[in-house]
Design an enzyme around this catalytic site. Structure first.
Site, PDB file in Angstrom:
ATOM      1  N   CYS A 336      71.152  52.449  68.116  1.00 36.13           N
ATOM      2  CA  CYS A 336      70.917  51.006  68.000  1.00 36.13           C
ATOM      3  C   CYS A 336      69.640  50.611  68.741  1.00 36.13           C
ATOM      4  O   CYS A 336      68.554  50.725  68.192  1.00 36.13           O
ATOM      5  CB  CYS A 336      72.133  50.214  68.485  1.00 36.13           C
ATOM      6  SG  CYS A 336      72.139  48.498  67.891  1.00 36.13           S
ATOM      7  N   ALA A 337      69.734  50.184  69.986  1.00 36.10           N
ATOM      8  CA  ALA A 337      68.518  49.849  70.731  1.00 36.10           C
ATOM      9  C   ALA A 337      67.576  51.043  70.795  1.00 36.10           C
ATOM     10  O   ALA A 337      66.350  50.885  70.715  1.00 36.10           O
ATOM     11  CB  ALA A 337      68.881  49.381  72.139  1.00 36.10           C
TER      12      ALA A 337
END
Length: 457
Positions: A336-337
């Site tokens: 994700c990030a």
């Protein structure tokens, strides 16, 4: 024997995070060792729990970890504690869509054989509260709804009306009544509460105020007495070492991104890496200009790089080091990030450039559990590996999947591919709790050990 209780609510927004965090802080202020837990995949609430308890907040997610691991994971996390407080998710009976009770607070409460305290937002009701509580208490006889905490109570008169109604019509005792208190509110943004790690002194103050509010409003002796009614658990505590086979030889060093921009992580993931033979070394991409010495693999988890995009972009030295590590063939995992950071740019500012993908903020929230299959071999997963994960983001990448996607799953519209495999890089939006797929950290550490063995000196 671990005294324990589950803090639930009829729906999201009732105030269970404030009450649960306040209970943890108030009990800890009495000198008790409190073990904090959170039902579901959420990373943010456990950060506040950890501040209140002084020990890691741990997740209990029956979708990602499997129902059979919930009690063992609880026993592992709660070892040495005097009492455990488990905050629920959404409404008491809400779980994975279309899967019945799976991953619901109710299911976790049953797996833990724990009494449930229902936090009710009483701000717009009086006598009707008894009908609501009666319905929740009688819906599933295997769920022991053993107490109510009234939240957002307007006045002494309002509290009296609520208590009288519950005494008359529900049979569930009232453990406390919390007045409306904006002073303990925590700020929110696009994915929920602002993580505790980003607020430092403010977060500590908010947690202290939550504890003081609950201590003044809730019968803590009654709460402890209720927690002590939970029967002994017969499950053996989860043991990371029993889930993996450690590599032989020197321990490969795996750098683990952290700090305010990458604050989303499950404690058990790092424990599995260590049990598989890795030396796990945290670093902060906001401040560290170099990767840890002798880094053989890199894991960049979830968080809020979009909030810190300017600072991350300005740290050109570290971006270059990450790109060089990936180009060298070292295993790199972005979740994700981490996917956003490994891309070419985020909201127009340069990122690491490991992946030929640009990311941007969008108004659309992508949220939900996923059942995915690995579409090709990578240092993280063998082709065909099946995992259960969770998506939660308001960003999008262009392209959404690379020439070699990381995962595939089925949707009502048909097959869907997501993420990027590029050399030794595995990057995806999918959050994983590796307790449900311990072969993944084992595989990553083996690849890191191979990489380390080829490094000079």
């Amino acid at each position: 024997m671990i005294p324990r209780l589950v803090v639930a609510a009829p729906s999201s927004g009732a105030g269970k995070t404030t009450v649960a965090t306040g209970l943890i802080a108030a009990l800890a202020a009495r000198g008790l060792k409190v073990s904090p837990h959170k039902v579901g995949p959420d990373y943010i609430d456990p950060g506040y729990h950890a501040l209140a308890a002084g020990r890691p907040g741990r997740n209990l997610d029956a979708w990602m970890s499997g129902p059979e691991r919930i009690a063992p994971l609880f026993a592992h996390g709660a070892a040495g504690a005097d009492v455990a407080v488990v905050e629920g998710v959404m409404g008491l009976y809400d779980g994975a869509a279309g899967r019945g009770e799976l991953a619901s607070t109710a299911q976790v409460a049953k797996l833990l054989r724990a009494p449930v305290v229902l936090v009710v937002d009483a701000s717009s009701q009086s006598r009707s509260v008894a009908a609501l509580v009666h319905g929740f208490a009688s819906w599933d006889p295997q769920v022991r709804l053993a107490g109510v905490i009234l939240n957002k109570v307007a006045s002494d008169r309002h509290e009296t009306l609520l208590r009288e109604a519950l005494e008359e019509g529900s049979g569930v005792p009232v453990l406390g009544a919390v007045r409306r208190a904006g002073a303990v509110d925590t700020p929110s943004r696009h994915l929920g509460l602002v993580p505790a790690v980003e607020r430092s002194a403010e977060a500590l103050r908010a947690v202290r105020e939550m504890g003081e509010l609950v201590a003044a409003s809730v019968d803590l002796d009654a709460v402890l007495a209720l927690a002590r009614t939970a029967p002994p658990l017969t499950d053996e505590p989860w043991d990371a070492a029993a889930e993996v086979e450690p590599v032989a030889g020197p321990r490969p060093r795996i750098a683990l991104a952290g700090g305010a921009a990458f604050s989303f992580s499950y404690a058990e993931n790092a424990e599995l890496l260590a049990a598989a033979g890795a030396e796990v070394v945290p670093f902060d991409p906001l401040h560290d200009e170099r990767l840890p010495e002798r880094t053989a693999a890199l894991v960049i988890g979830g968080g809020f790089p979009e909030v810190y995009v300017a600072e991350l972009s300005a740290n050109a030295a570290l971006r270059k080091a990450v790109a060089e590590l990936a180009a060298s063939g070292a295993p790199v995992v972005g979740e994700c990030a981490g996917l956003l950071y490994l891309g070419r740019e985020l909201d127009g500012l340069p990122m690491c450039g490991v992946l030929d993908a640009a990311a941007r903020m969008t108004p659309r929230l992508t949220l939900g559990y996923r059942e995915a299959v690995a579409l090709a071999d990578s240092p993280l997963a063998a082709a065909g590996s099946r995992v259960r994960g969770h998506e939660f983001h308001r960003t999008a990448t262009d392209p959404a999947a690379g020439p070699s996607p990381a995962w595939g799953w089925r949707t009502p519209a048909g097959p869907h591919t997501e993420g990027h495999l590029h050399g030794s890089v595995h990057a995806s939006y999918l959050h994983l709790h590796w307790t449900g797929a311990p072969a993944l950290p084992s595989r990553l550490v083996r690849h890191a050990a191979t990489r380390a063995a080829g490094q000079p000196g």
